[in-house]
Design a protein around this motif. Structure first.
Motif, PDB file in Angstrom:
ATOM      1  N   TRP A 111       0.849  -1.201   0.000  1.00  0.00           N
ATOM      2  CA  TRP A 111       0.000   0.000   0.000  1.00  0.00           C
ATOM      3  C   TRP A 111       0.878   1.242   0.000  1.00  0.00           C
ATOM      4  N   MET A 115       1.204   4.060  -2.985  1.00  0.00           N
ATOM      5  CA  MET A 115       0.809   5.458  -2.789  1.00  0.00           C
ATOM      6  C   MET A 115       1.987   6.412  -3.038  1.00  0.00           C
ATOM      7  N   MET A 118       2.641   6.479  -6.815  1.00  0.00           N
ATOM      8  CA  MET A 118       1.516   7.205  -7.422  1.00  0.00           C
ATOM      9  C   MET A 118       1.729   8.719  -7.265  1.00  0.00           C
ATOM     10  N   SER A 119       2.150   9.149  -6.058  1.00  0.00           N
ATOM     11  CA  SER A 119       2.381  10.580  -5.813  1.00  0.00           C
ATOM     12  C   SER A 119       3.524  11.100  -6.687  1.00  0.00           C
ATOM     13  N   TRP A 138      -4.541  12.997 -10.206  1.00  0.00           N
ATOM     14  CA  TRP A 138      -4.327  12.637  -8.791  1.00  0.00           C
ATOM     15  C   TRP A 138      -5.430  11.691  -8.304  1.00  0.00           C
ATOM     16  N   SER A 139      -6.678  12.101  -8.552  1.00  0.00           N
ATOM     17  CA  SER A 139      -7.805  11.304  -8.033  1.00  0.00           C
ATOM     18  C   SER A 139      -7.861   9.933  -8.687  1.00  0.00           C
ATOM     19  N   SER A 142      -4.862   7.614  -7.712  1.00  0.00           N
ATOM     20  CA  SER A 142      -4.907   7.166  -6.306  1.00  0.00           C
ATOM     21  C   SER A 142      -6.023   6.136  -6.103  1.00  0.00           C
ATOM     22  N   VAL A 145      -4.956   2.743  -7.369  1.00  0.00           N
ATOM     23  CA  VAL A 145      -4.138   1.999  -6.385  1.00  0.00           C
ATOM     24  C   VAL A 145      -5.055   1.356  -5.340  1.00  0.00           C
TER      25      VAL A 145
END
Lengths: 209, 107
Positions: A111, A115, A118-119, A138-139, A142, A145
């Motif tokens: 996890w 994250m 992804m960022s 971004w949305s 995220s 994931v």
């Protein structure tokens, strides 16, 4: 013959006793949905409602909320939800050693890695996009994931409800990204935010029976 | 109505409510997992002395494995169900279901 001075239970009593003990053990080791799922639903509901009010469905904002403020609400809510989940996972694994805690730890690190990367991707790519599309990146990534991790979690812990929760997240996220930022925020807030709260409370009620 | 006459055929080590709950709880956990004594005690709501007595009987039967180790300087005791214990519990539940079925069939 039963020793220890205990009365021999009837077959019905015995099966009930086994089932009650099994249910209590599952509750102890599968965790409380009130900590594991409901806070995420609240975070998505609050955060994506702010995004929805910022974007609007036709490109006009419904409330004077900036994208930064909406992102701050979502991130703070998600950090709180993550902390509550981490607390519950720690409590679940307390006093247990072996394969399950090891599996849980690896899943937790996955996890975290998902994250973080992804960022990194969103930070690198979003400056090249218009504001609304950057928010959608971004949305969308995220929630991708989240959906993939729920589905993988269902497979790892052999828990179908978790797998199907992941399927729901993936489906709503995919549809929302296709429709655009306003719709994505609305669908995520209502279907995934409220949905996660309702499903989490229903799981809890079922576990407590 | 219970099939009282058939009860002696059931595994007497498991067929005591306290030990049945211990075995049922351990059987629900993953095969590669061990639980610390205090966590098991809390899960079952038993006193340490009572649980200890029942675990000794289960260990003597080869149904549970008790591992004493240290976490830092603190001694910790872990409990897990052995393969033999898992098979015994499986046989026990099958026998109980068979008893229930036969009781239902005769009524």
């Amino acid at each position: 013959m039963v020793d220890d001075g205990e009365r021999a239970p009837s077959p019905e009593e015995t099966l009930r006793l086994i089932e009650e003990q099994r249910a209590a053990t599952v509750r102890r080791f599968r965790g409380d949905p009130l900590f594991l799922y409901v806070p995420w639903g609240v975070a998505w509901l609050l955060g994506f409602t702010c995004f929805f009010l910022h974007y609007g469905l036709d490109g006009k904002p419904y409330a004077p909320i900036s994208q930064t403020q909406a992102l701050a609400v979502l991130m703070i809510s998600m950090v709180i939800a993550g902390s509550l989940a981490a607390y519950e996972i720690t409590r679940m694994n307390m006093g247990v050693r072996g394969e399950s805690p090891a599996r849980g730890a690896m899943y937790g690190y996955t996890w975290f890695a998902g994250m973080i990367v992804m960022s990194i991707i969103a930070i690198r790519v979003s400056p090249m996009l218009p504001e609304a599309e950057a928010g959608l990146l971004w949305s969308g990534v995220s929630m991708l994931v989240v959906g993939v991790m729920y589905m993988a979690g269902g497979a790892i812990f052999l828990y179908w409800p978790m797998f199907f929760a992941g399927v729901g997240v993936i489906a709503v996220n995919g549809l929302g990204v296709l429709l655009g930022p306003g719709w994505h925020a609305l669908l995520t807030a209502v279907l995934l935010g409220v949905g996660q709260i309702v499903v989490g409370l229903w799981w809890r009620r079922r576990q407590c029976r | 109505m219970t099939a009282g006459g058939a009860v002696p055929e059931l595994d007497p080590v498991i067929h005591a409510q306290a030990r049945l709950r211990v075995v049922a709880a351990l059987n629900t956990m993953g095969g590669g997992d061990e639980i610390a004594f205090p966590a098991l005690k809390d899960l079952l709501g038993m006193t340490a002395g009572n649980l200890s007595v029942h675990l000794t009987k289960l260990e003597e039967a080869g149904y549970v494995q008790i591992t004493k180790t240290h976490k830092g300087r603190t001694p910790v005791t872990y409990v897990s169900l052995t393969k033999r214990g898992r098979v015994a519990f499986d046989d026990y539940t099958k026998a109980i279901r068979a008893l229930l079925d036969s009781a239902g069939g005769t009524s």
